[in-house]
Structure formats: structure tokens, C-alpha cells
Scaffold this motif. Structure first.
Motif, PDB file in Angstrom:
ATOM      1  N   TYR A  27     -35.089  31.272  42.910  1.00 49.87           N
ATOM      2  CA  TYR A  27     -34.176  31.802  41.908  1.00 49.87           C
ATOM      3  C   TYR A  27     -32.747  31.679  42.443  1.00 49.87           C
ATOM      4  CZ  TYR A  27     -34.293  35.948  44.937  1.00 49.87           C
ATOM      5  OH  TYR A  27     -34.219  36.790  46.012  1.00 49.87           O
ATOM      6  N   ILE A  28     -31.784  31.678  41.534  1.00 54.70           N
ATOM      7  CA  ILE A  28     -30.380  31.611  41.928  1.00 54.70           C
ATOM      8  C   ILE A  28     -29.961  32.993  42.401  1.00 54.70           C
ATOM      9  CG2 ILE A  28     -28.019  31.157  41.168  1.00 54.70           C
ATOM     10  CD1 ILE A  28     -29.133  29.212  39.117  1.00 54.70           C
ATOM     11  N   TYR A  29     -29.594  33.098  43.671  1.00 52.30           N
ATOM     12  CA  TYR A  29     -29.252  34.383  44.282  1.00 52.30           C
ATOM     13  C   TYR A  29     -27.761  34.687  44.192  1.00 52.30           C
ATOM     14  CZ  TYR A  29     -28.484  37.909  47.902  1.00 52.30           C
ATOM     15  OH  TYR A  29     -28.101  39.032  48.574  1.00 52.30           O
ATOM     16  N   ASP A  30     -26.913  33.634  44.237  1.00 52.13           N
ATOM     17  CA  ASP A  30     -25.474  33.886  44.279  1.00 52.13           C
ATOM     18  C   ASP A  30     -24.708  32.658  43.815  1.00 52.13           C
ATOM     19  OD1 ASP A  30     -23.194  35.578  45.073  1.00 52.13           O
ATOM     20  OD2 ASP A  30     -22.840  34.030  46.574  1.00 52.13           O
ATOM     21  N   LEU A  31     -23.551  32.907  43.195  1.00 52.86           N
ATOM     22  CA  LEU A  31     -22.599  31.866  42.831  1.00 52.86           C
ATOM     23  C   LEU A  31     -21.259  32.203  43.478  1.00 52.86           C
ATOM     24  CD1 LEU A  31     -23.246  31.457  38.976  1.00 52.86           C
ATOM     25  CD2 LEU A  31     -24.178  30.053  40.828  1.00 52.86           C
ATOM     26  N   SER A  32     -20.572  31.197  43.965  1.00 53.54           N
ATOM     27  CA  SER A  32     -19.247  31.396  44.533  1.00 53.54           C
ATOM     28  C   SER A  32     -18.452  30.110  44.379  1.00 53.54           C
ATOM     29  CB  SER A  32     -19.333  31.799  46.012  1.00 53.54           C
ATOM     30  OG  SER A  32     -19.954  30.780  46.781  1.00 53.54           O
ATOM     31  N   PHE A  33     -17.138  30.209  44.551  1.00 52.91           N
ATOM     32  CA  PHE A  33     -16.277  29.034  44.473  1.00 52.91           C
ATOM     33  C   PHE A  33     -15.982  28.523  45.878  1.00 52.91           C
ATOM     34  CE2 PHE A  33     -15.326  31.189  40.461  1.00 52.91           C
ATOM     35  CZ  PHE A  33     -15.383  30.125  39.562  1.00 52.91           C
ATOM     36  N   SER A  34     -15.839  27.226  46.003  1.00 51.94           N
ATOM     37  CA  SER A  34     -15.431  26.642  47.279  1.00 51.94           C
ATOM     38  C   SER A  34     -14.012  27.102  47.596  1.00 51.94           C
ATOM     39  CB  SER A  34     -15.490  25.117  47.212  1.00 51.94           C
ATOM     40  OG  SER A  34     -14.615  24.626  46.195  1.00 51.94           O
ATOM     41  N   GLU A  35     -13.588  26.927  48.849  1.00 56.83           N
ATOM     42  CA  GLU A  35     -12.264  27.398  49.267  1.00 56.83           C
ATOM     43  C   GLU A  35     -11.141  26.761  48.460  1.00 56.83           C
ATOM     44  OE1 GLU A  35     -11.591  27.082  53.415  1.00 56.83           O
ATOM     45  OE2 GLU A  35     -13.284  28.358  53.983  1.00 56.83           O
ATOM     46  N   ASP A  36     -11.299  25.510  48.061  1.00 50.99           N
ATOM     47  CA  ASP A  36     -10.255  24.844  47.282  1.00 50.99           C
ATOM     48  C   ASP A  36     -10.403  25.106  45.782  1.00 50.99           C
ATOM     49  OD1 ASP A  36     -12.431  23.306  46.590  1.00 50.99           O
ATOM     50  OD2 ASP A  36     -11.701  21.466  47.533  1.00 50.99           O
ATOM     51  N   GLY A  37     -11.451  25.835  45.385  1.00 49.33           N
ATOM     52  CA  GLY A  37     -11.654  26.173  43.991  1.00 49.33           C
ATOM     53  C   GLY A  37     -12.114  25.031  43.121  1.00 49.33           C
ATOM     54  N   GLN A  38     -12.481  23.919  43.735  1.00 54.58           N
ATOM     55  CA  GLN A  38     -12.852  22.726  42.973  1.00 54.58           C
ATOM     56  C   GLN A  38     -14.357  22.566  42.780  1.00 54.58           C
ATOM     57  OE1 GLN A  38     -10.275  20.824  41.620  1.00 54.58           O
ATOM     58  NE2 GLN A  38      -9.212  22.615  42.421  1.00 54.58           N
TER      59      GLN A  38
END
Length: 286
Positions: A254-265
Motif C-alpha cells: 500500500y502507499i504509505y507516504d507521499l512527499s516532494f523532492s527537494e527541488d519540488g519537481q
């Protein structure tokens, strides 16, 4: 991530110290059970520490807020969490912690841990899983010591004295798990089940709800809620509900977490399996 791990380590050491002496009698708790989330009638103030998102804040609850916390704690239903060493809620990155220190009487206090849609109690070094999770009814203070203009209890959200029941936004909501701010909006996380919840978007200018999102792991960049992404089962979607990516999940994943990369891309998608294995997929936004 490191800050959260350090906080859990400090939390465990603090509770161990409280149990090992300090003039307190180990095992002196509420009536009828050896260990409990118990706030006695003699307690007039509670020292609260709240850790989330890598930051920690502290304040003191008194008066009616103590009464609300006492009622909330006595209504919690929980069972001992039988897990192997290294697999407790405090061993995984992420999560949110409310630590309640009672300086009056013999009982040192307890901690309430929120990990996604699951909630746990840490009482005198023992972990418990909560079957009727709800966010503690305490008003966190801002950097100037003023109480936030909202409070929550059960499924009820109160803003500037006006009461809203989240079940009017979604009948499936059974508890409010979190309230986060994004610019002029408040994102109210309603608990539904173990995998998905409901996010109710509240406009603080018009003091009204403007959107309801069914899913999990809603995250955005800065204060711009329009950049938000979330997941619904195996799909990753944008704020408008457009599917950006469909993850190929194996049985038990299952998908546990979503986050953005440091550059936001890019969006980093953390996928966890029931056996504890973890992997990350990347979706490029540009």
C-alpha cells in the motif's frame, strides 16, 4: 525524519526515567486496571508537548481544557499492541505525538501517537493500539502564546465559536485526526478507515467548507494548496482529482507516504508491504 526518530527516543527515555523512581510508585494509575490513560480529578494542569513535521511545541493546559482532556482520555478504547522489537510505532519514520505530563499526584502521564490513520497510546513503556481514535481536544498555541482560533473533539470542528460536524461533509467520518493550515485554508483530516480518509477544506476568510477529498497522504508545497497531491488506493492524484500515476502494487502493498523532492519537481511515493518491506517510486512533475 531524523528529528522524529530523536523525539521518539527522548520520549521513551523520559517515560523510563519516570517509571524507575523520581518519587513515584510504578503502577499507581486509575482505578480498575494496572496501566491506563488516566487523568485524575485532582489534576488541575497538564504539561503538553506536541511533535509533528519535525517540529515540537509545548504549552500548559488548565481549567476547561483539562476537563475536556480528562473526558477524552477516559473514553479511549485500546488493547495491548503485541509487536516484535524494532516494529513499534516509534520505530517508523513519520507520525505525530502528543505527550501529556501530569505533575500532580503519583501518575506520570502518557503519550498519544498518531501514525497515518492509526493511533496508539504509550503508557509507562507499554504500547497500545486505539480502536476509537480521535484527536486530543487541546488548543495548541502559536509562537506568541495565543490559542489557535479552532478546536476539535470527536467529529466536531469549532472555528471562532461556530461548530461544524464533519459528518455533514462526509457521513463516513468517525473522528478528526489532524488540522493543518495552507495559506487561508485549513485542511481537516477526517478518519474513515485504515487505508483512506476524508480531507475537508475550510476557507478561513469565508469560514466555510469549499472542498472534500477522499483519499490519503495529502501533501502540498509551501502554502499553496493547489499544488496538493494525494493517493486513493493505488492512484496518485492532483488537487483537482486528476490521476497522475497508477502504482503497480503487489498483494499486501500500500502507499504509505507521499512527499516532494527537494527541488519540488517530483513526487516521491513510499510503498510499504505488510511484511515491513519498503520501496520508493518517483513521479516527475515536469
Amino acid at each position: 525524519m531524523l528529528v522524529k526518530r530523536q523525539f521518539f527516543a527522548i520520549l521513551l527515555l523520559t517515560l523510563a526515567f519516570a517509571m524507575s523512581g523520581c518519587g513515584r510508585n510504578a503502577g499507581v494509575v486509575g482505578p480498575g486496571r494496572p496501566v491506563s490513560a488516566y487523568i485524575g480529578e485532582y489534576v488541575s494542569k497538564i504539561e503538553i508537548a506536541h511533535s509533528a513535521g519535525g517540529t515540537e511545541s509545548k504549552w500548559t493546559a488548565a481549567g476547561a481544557e483539562v476537563d475536556s482532556l480528562r473526558s477524552w482520555a477516559s473514553g479511549l478504547k485500546y488493547d495491548i499492541l503485541d509487536v516484535e522489537e524494532g516494529q513499534t510505532p516509534g520505530d517508523r519514520d513519520g507520525g505525530e505525538v502528543y505527550s501529556f505530563a501530569l505533575t500532580e499526584g503519583e501518575y506520570p502521564g502518557f503519550s498519544y501517537v498518531i501514525d497515518g490513520s492509526d493511533s496508539y497510546l504509550l503508557i509507562e513503556g507499554h504500547w497500545y493500539t486505539v480502536s476509537n481514535p480521535s484527536r486530543p481536544p487541546c488548543a495548541e498555541q502559536d509562537e506568541n502564546g495565543a490559542a489557535e482560533p479552532y478546536s476539535v473533539q470527536g467529529t466536531v470542528f469549532t472555528y471562532n465559536g461556530v461548530v461544524y460536524d464533519l459528518t455533514e461533509q462526509s457521513a463516513a467520518v468517525n473522528a478528526i485526526m489532524d488540522v493543518r493550515q495552507a495559506g487561508d485554508y485549513l485542511v481537516i483530516d477526517g478518519h474513515v478507515g485504515p487505508q483512506n480518509g476524508v480531507y475537508c477544506i475550510f476557507d478561513t476568510k469565508t469560514e466555510s467548507f469549499v472542498k472534500t477529498i477522499a483519499g490519503a497522504n495529502l501533501v502540498w508545497r509551501g502554502d499553496d494548496l493547489s499544488t496538493a497531491v494525494y493517493c486513493f488506493w493505488s492512484d496518485v492524484l492532483d488537487y483537482d482529482g486528476n490521476v497522475l500515476m497508477q502504482c503497480d502494487l503487489a498483494d499486501g502493498e500500500y502507499i504509505y507516504d507521499l512527499s516532494f523532492s527537494e527541488d519540488g519537481q517530483a513526487i516521491l511515493i513510499t510503498i510499504v508491504s505488510n511484511d515491513g518491506a519498503e520501496r520508493t517510486e518517483t513521479y516527475k512533475l515536469v
